[in-house]
Motif scaffolding. Structure first.
Motif, PDB file in Angstrom:
ATOM      1  N   SER A   1       0.820  -1.212   0.000  1.00 14.76           N
ATOM      2  CA  SER A   1       0.000   0.000   0.000  1.00 14.76           C
ATOM      3  C   SER A   1       0.855   1.264   0.000  1.00 14.76           C
ATOM      4  N   PRO A   2       0.511   2.229  -0.860  1.00 10.17           N
ATOM      5  CA  PRO A   2       1.190   3.530  -0.812  1.00 10.17           C
ATOM      6  C   PRO A   2       0.562   4.389   0.291  1.00 10.17           C
ATOM      7  N   TYR A   3       0.352   3.789   1.456  1.00  9.86           N
ATOM      8  CA  TYR A   3      -0.225   4.445   2.635  1.00  9.86           C
ATOM      9  C   TYR A   3      -1.681   4.853   2.410  1.00  9.86           C
ATOM     10  N   PHE A   4      -2.422   4.122   1.558  1.00  8.15           N
ATOM     11  CA  PHE A   4      -3.839   4.420   1.312  1.00  8.15           C
ATOM     12  C   PHE A   4      -4.588   4.587   2.640  1.00  8.15           C
TER      13      PHE A   4
ATOM     14  N   ASN B   1       6.063  12.043   6.824  1.00 11.44           N
ATOM     15  CA  ASN B   1       6.951  12.663   5.844  1.00 11.44           C
ATOM     16  C   ASN B   1       8.412  12.279   6.105  1.00 11.44           C
ATOM     17  N   ARG B   2       9.355  13.052   5.575  1.00 12.78           N
ATOM     18  CA  ARG B   2      10.751  12.580   5.515  1.00 12.78           C
ATOM     19  C   ARG B   2      11.667  13.157   6.592  1.00 12.78           C
ATOM     20  N   ILE B   3      12.642  12.339   6.971  1.00 12.65           N
ATOM     21  CA  ILE B   3      13.747  12.796   7.819  1.00 12.65           C
ATOM     22  C   ILE B   3      15.024  12.453   7.060  1.00 12.65           C
TER      23      ILE B   3
ATOM     24  N   HIS C   1      14.301   8.686   5.609  1.00 10.64           N
ATOM     25  CA  HIS C   1      13.293   7.999   6.409  1.00 10.64           C
ATOM     26  C   HIS C   1      11.933   8.554   5.998  1.00 10.64           C
ATOM     27  N   LEU C   2      10.954   7.688   5.784  1.00  9.42           N
ATOM     28  CA  LEU C   2       9.628   8.156   5.354  1.00  9.42           C
ATOM     29  C   LEU C   2       8.517   7.542   6.204  1.00  9.42           C
ATOM     30  N   HIS C   3       7.578   8.411   6.647  1.00  9.64           N
ATOM     31  CA  HIS C   3       6.323   7.977   7.264  1.00  9.64           C
ATOM     32  C   HIS C   3       6.484   6.956   8.393  1.00  9.64           C
ATOM     33  N   GLY C   4       7.487   7.180   9.248  1.00 11.14           N
ATOM     34  CA  GLY C   4       7.591   6.361  10.464  1.00 11.14           C
ATOM     35  C   GLY C   4       8.395   5.095  10.340  1.00 11.14           C
TER      36      GLY C   4
ATOM     37  N   GLN D   1      -2.712  11.958   8.519  1.00  9.09           N
ATOM     38  CA  GLN D   1      -3.660  11.012   7.915  1.00  9.09           C
ATOM     39  C   GLN D   1      -3.399  11.033   6.413  1.00  9.09           C
ATOM     40  N   HIS D   2      -3.319   9.840   5.814  1.00  6.79           N
ATOM     41  CA  HIS D   2      -2.854   9.743   4.433  1.00  6.79           C
ATOM     42  C   HIS D   2      -3.945   9.279   3.459  1.00  6.79           C
ATOM     43  N   SER D   3      -5.162   9.832   3.595  1.00  6.53           N
ATOM     44  CA  SER D   3      -6.215   9.460   2.641  1.00  6.53           C
ATOM     45  C   SER D   3      -5.918  10.033   1.262  1.00  6.53           C
ATOM     46  N   TYR D   4      -6.217   9.225   0.242  1.00  2.00           N
ATOM     47  CA  TYR D   4      -6.129   9.684  -1.151  1.00  2.00           C
ATOM     48  C   TYR D   4      -7.551  10.033  -1.579  1.00  2.00           C
ATOM     49  N   PHE D   5      -7.798  11.287  -1.939  1.00  2.00           N
ATOM     50  CA  PHE D   5      -9.147  11.706  -2.307  1.00  2.00           C
ATOM     51  C   PHE D   5      -9.315  11.781  -3.826  1.00  2.00           C
TER      52      PHE D   5
ATOM     53  N   TYR E   1       3.165  17.733  -7.917  1.00  2.00           N
ATOM     54  CA  TYR E   1       3.117  18.338  -6.589  1.00  2.00           C
ATOM     55  C   TYR E   1       3.381  17.270  -5.536  1.00  2.00           C
ATOM     56  N   ASP E   2       4.377  17.483  -4.714  1.00  2.24           N
ATOM     57  CA  ASP E   2       4.667  16.616  -3.577  1.00  2.24           C
ATOM     58  C   ASP E   2       5.487  17.460  -2.594  1.00  2.24           C
ATOM     59  N   HIS E   3       4.835  18.502  -2.084  1.00  2.00           N
ATOM     60  CA  HIS E   3       5.521  19.529  -1.301  1.00  2.00           C
ATOM     61  C   HIS E   3       4.679  19.911  -0.086  1.00  2.00           C
TER      62      HIS E   3
ATOM     63  N   ILE F   1       0.802  21.693   5.279  1.00  2.00           N
ATOM     64  CA  ILE F   1      -0.025  20.686   4.601  1.00  2.00           C
ATOM     65  C   ILE F   1       0.776  20.168   3.406  1.00  2.00           C
ATOM     66  N   GLN F   2       0.953  18.847   3.349  1.00  2.00           N
ATOM     67  CA  GLN F   2       1.639  18.239   2.211  1.00  2.00           C
ATOM     68  C   GLN F   2       0.579  17.948   1.158  1.00  2.00           C
ATOM     69  N   PHE F   3       0.720  18.577  -0.004  1.00  2.82           N
ATOM     70  CA  PHE F   3      -0.176  18.263  -1.121  1.00  2.82           C
ATOM     71  C   PHE F   3       0.612  17.361  -2.061  1.00  2.82           C
ATOM     72  N   TYR F   4       0.110  16.114  -2.171  1.00  2.00           N
ATOM     73  CA  TYR F   4       0.773  15.096  -2.995  1.00  2.00           C
ATOM     74  C   TYR F   4      -0.212  14.705  -4.085  1.00  2.00           C
ATOM     75  N   SER F   5       0.180  14.872  -5.341  1.00  2.00           N
ATOM     76  CA  SER F   5      -0.783  14.671  -6.437  1.00  2.00           C
ATOM     77  C   SER F   5      -0.769  13.255  -7.020  1.00  2.00           C
TER      78      SER F   5
ATOM     79  N   ASN G   1       1.639  11.130  -7.699  1.00  2.12           N
ATOM     80  CA  ASN G   1       2.603  10.944  -8.792  1.00  2.12           C
ATOM     81  C   ASN G   1       3.239   9.564  -8.838  1.00  2.12           C
ATOM     82  N   PHE G   2       3.193   8.851  -7.697  1.00  5.52           N
ATOM     83  CA  PHE G   2       3.801   7.513  -7.691  1.00  5.52           C
ATOM     84  C   PHE G   2       2.786   6.418  -8.001  1.00  5.52           C
ATOM     85  N   LEU G   3       1.519   6.781  -8.156  1.00  5.91           N
ATOM     86  CA  LEU G   3       0.526   5.759  -8.526  1.00  5.91           C
ATOM     87  C   LEU G   3       0.859   5.351  -9.962  1.00  5.91           C
TER      88      LEU G   3
ATOM     89  N   LEU H   1      -3.919  15.350   1.042  1.00  2.00           N
ATOM     90  CA  LEU H   1      -3.758  16.637   1.716  1.00  2.00           C
ATOM     91  C   LEU H   1      -3.429  16.307   3.166  1.00  2.00           C
ATOM     92  N   GLU H   2      -2.126  16.179   3.442  1.00  5.54           N
ATOM     93  CA  GLU H   2      -1.675  15.671   4.736  1.00  5.54           C
ATOM     94  C   GLU H   2      -1.308  16.846   5.640  1.00  5.54           C
ATOM     95  N   THR H   3      -2.166  17.099   6.621  1.00  8.48           N
ATOM     96  CA  THR H   3      -1.908  18.194   7.560  1.00  8.48           C
ATOM     97  C   THR H   3      -0.804  17.752   8.508  1.00  8.48           C
TER      98      THR H   3
HETATM   99  C1  GLA Z   1       3.791  11.155   0.765  1.00  7.98           C
HETATM  100  C2  GLA Z   1       5.078  11.536   0.151  1.00  7.98           C
HETATM  101  C3  GLA Z   1       5.147  11.068  -1.245  1.00  7.98           C
HETATM  102  C4  GLA Z   1       4.909   9.570  -1.312  1.00  7.98           C
HETATM  103  C5  GLA Z   1       3.594   9.257  -0.691  1.00  7.98           C
HETATM  104  C6  GLA Z   1       3.371   7.768  -0.637  1.00  7.98           C
HETATM  105  O1  GLA Z   1       2.779  11.946   0.403  1.00  7.98           O
HETATM  106  O2  GLA Z   1       5.320  12.916   0.226  1.00  7.98           O
HETATM  107  O3  GLA Z   1       6.393  11.375  -1.801  1.00  7.98           O
HETATM  108  O4  GLA Z   1       5.935   8.901  -0.638  1.00  7.98           O
HETATM  109  O5  GLA Z   1       3.539   9.766   0.618  1.00  7.98           O
HETATM  110  O6  GLA Z   1       3.525   7.164  -1.863  1.00  7.98           O
END
Ligand code: GLA
Length: 380
Positions: free
Chosen positions: A92-95, A104-106, A128-131, A203-207, A273-275, A310-314, A316-318, A339-341
């Motif tokens: 799962s891409p954190y669905f 997010n990253r360290i 490091h990503l997401h824990g 929270q990492h919901s994909y809308f 967008y992944d910022h 807020i991380q807006f991730y579009s 892009n890795f799907l 939209l990760e607050t």
């Molecule tokens: C976050 C990251 C993205 C990606 C997704 C999961 O939003 O910022 O780069 O890792 O999680 O695929």
């Protein structure tokens, strides 16, 4: 006389039904599956009298379903997810998941705290990503239900042991998901630790509000005059840059697809967008952070938070390899957005960013809300 009685009866009937309707909050539980370690995972369905339904599983606190109406009252599931627990466990891409300890990253999976260096999993290239390898998205939470007159809640609890995934301190985390009568899903986070530690929960919901295969026609407003540019590995450079005259300007509602493919170094690095955007009014508590809308269906989602970013991730890795729920198809590129607050990425290593340290005497609390409605949007 008969007429008057009938009118009176219908009035009584009307008030009585309205009354029962306003109280029609419900929460049900069913079995979702067993983890590969044999732990039973339950699914809770929260619903209100307007017909909105949110389903959450105890694995990862994952929101698997969110059904909300369009302008004609047609309900549609607006989050991406899987049918099977094994898919969530394996790929799962954190669905829909809760993210911790540090969302997010360290950079390089390292940080210093009280003079000591800590090493975390490097699970995103060198970062490091997401824990980490087994973050809060991959553990089974303890659940309890609460039902009130106008709200229904699911409380999830998890104790993350000292040095779990390399983080110091026994951290006790509570997440309260609450569905209200006005189609708002509130998420309240609470955490305490017995040693100084770092924390960034999200929270990492994909809308996808349209039910189509793309989010590029959605419109987005972000209440942010600045954003955090990143290096090649998506770690913020430390600069805070004004969005004016850049593709990162969402201060007024804008089609996500409008500039996403522009020649721009930051869009190149993010693959879109992944910022993290720097939200305005950081010190006033809960305030509007984002408005996402789909002009075709008329669905709108407002995001409120007390967090600084807020991380807006579009999406892009799907890449078309994640099987869609209730379907034989797969989720295509950019078919969902997050939209990760949260606090700023890599904050433990960037002295100028707001502090992410939690001390033993403190109680960490935070709130995010997703509010759905159908205002009059220009139909396109
Ligand atoms: C976050 C990251 C993205 C990606 C997704 C999961 O939003 O910022 O780069 O890792 O999680 O695929």
């Amino acid at each position: 006389m008969r007429k008057i009685v009938l009118i009176l009866l219908s009035l009584v009937g009307f008030t009585c039904c309205k009354e029962t309707q306003t109280n029609k909050m419900a929460i049900n539980k069913d079995f979702f599956g067993k983890t590969k370690d044999g732990i039973a995972v339950d699914r809770y369905s929260l619903s209100n009298s307007a017909g909105m339904r949110v389903q959450i599983i105890t694995y990862g606190g994952i929101i698997t379903t969110m059904e909300v109406p369009d302008r004609n009252g047609i309900f549609q599931d607006v989050v991406l997810g899987y049918d099977k627990l094994s898919d969530y466990e394996e790929s799962s891409p954190y669905f829909g998941a809760l993210i911790g300890r540090f969302g997010n990253r360290i950079a390089e999976g390292k940080f210093r705290l009280e003079g000591k260096e800590y090493t975390l999993a490097q699970n995103d290239g060198e970062n490091h990503l997401h824990g980490g390898t087994k973050g809060f998205d991959k553990v089974v939470w303890k659940a309890s239900e609460q039902i009130q007159k106008d709200e229904v809640s699911l409380k999830l609890i998890y104790l993350s042991k000292d040095m779990e995934e390399g983080y110091p301190g026994n951290l006790s985390v509570e997440v309260l998901y609450t569905l209200t009568q006005d189609n708002t899903l509130k998420i309240n986070y609470k955490a305490v630790t017995d040693q100084t530690t770092i924390l960034n929960l999200t929270q990492h919901s994909y809308f996808n509000l349209s039910g189509t295969n793309s989010i590029l026609d959605h419109e987005l407003m972000l209440n942010a005059d600045a954003y955090l540019p990143v290096d090649e590995t998506l770690i913020p450079t430390g600069e805070i840059v004004n969005v004016a005259k850049t593709p990162f300007d969402f201060t007024k509602p804008k089609k996500i697809g409008r500039e996403i493919n522009d020649e721009d170094l930051q869009l190149k690095r993010g693959l879109g967008y992944d910022h993290c955007w720097v939200l305005n009014e950081p010190n006033i508590g809960l305030r509007l952070a984002a408005v996402l809308s789909d002009p075709k269906s008329g669905r709108q989602m407002e995001v409120f938070t007390d967090q600084p970013g807020i991380q807006f991730y579009s999406g892009n890795f799907l890449d078309g390899t994640n099987p869609k729920k209730n379907s034989d198809e797969y989720y295509p590129y950019r078919s969902g957005l997050c939209l990760e607050t949260q606090h700023y990425p890599n904050a433990p290593n960037e002295a100028s960013f707001p502090i992410v340290v939690l001390n033993p005497q403190e109680v960490f609390t935070s709130q995010t809300q997703f509010k759905f409605s159908n205002p009059k949007l220009d139909q396109k």
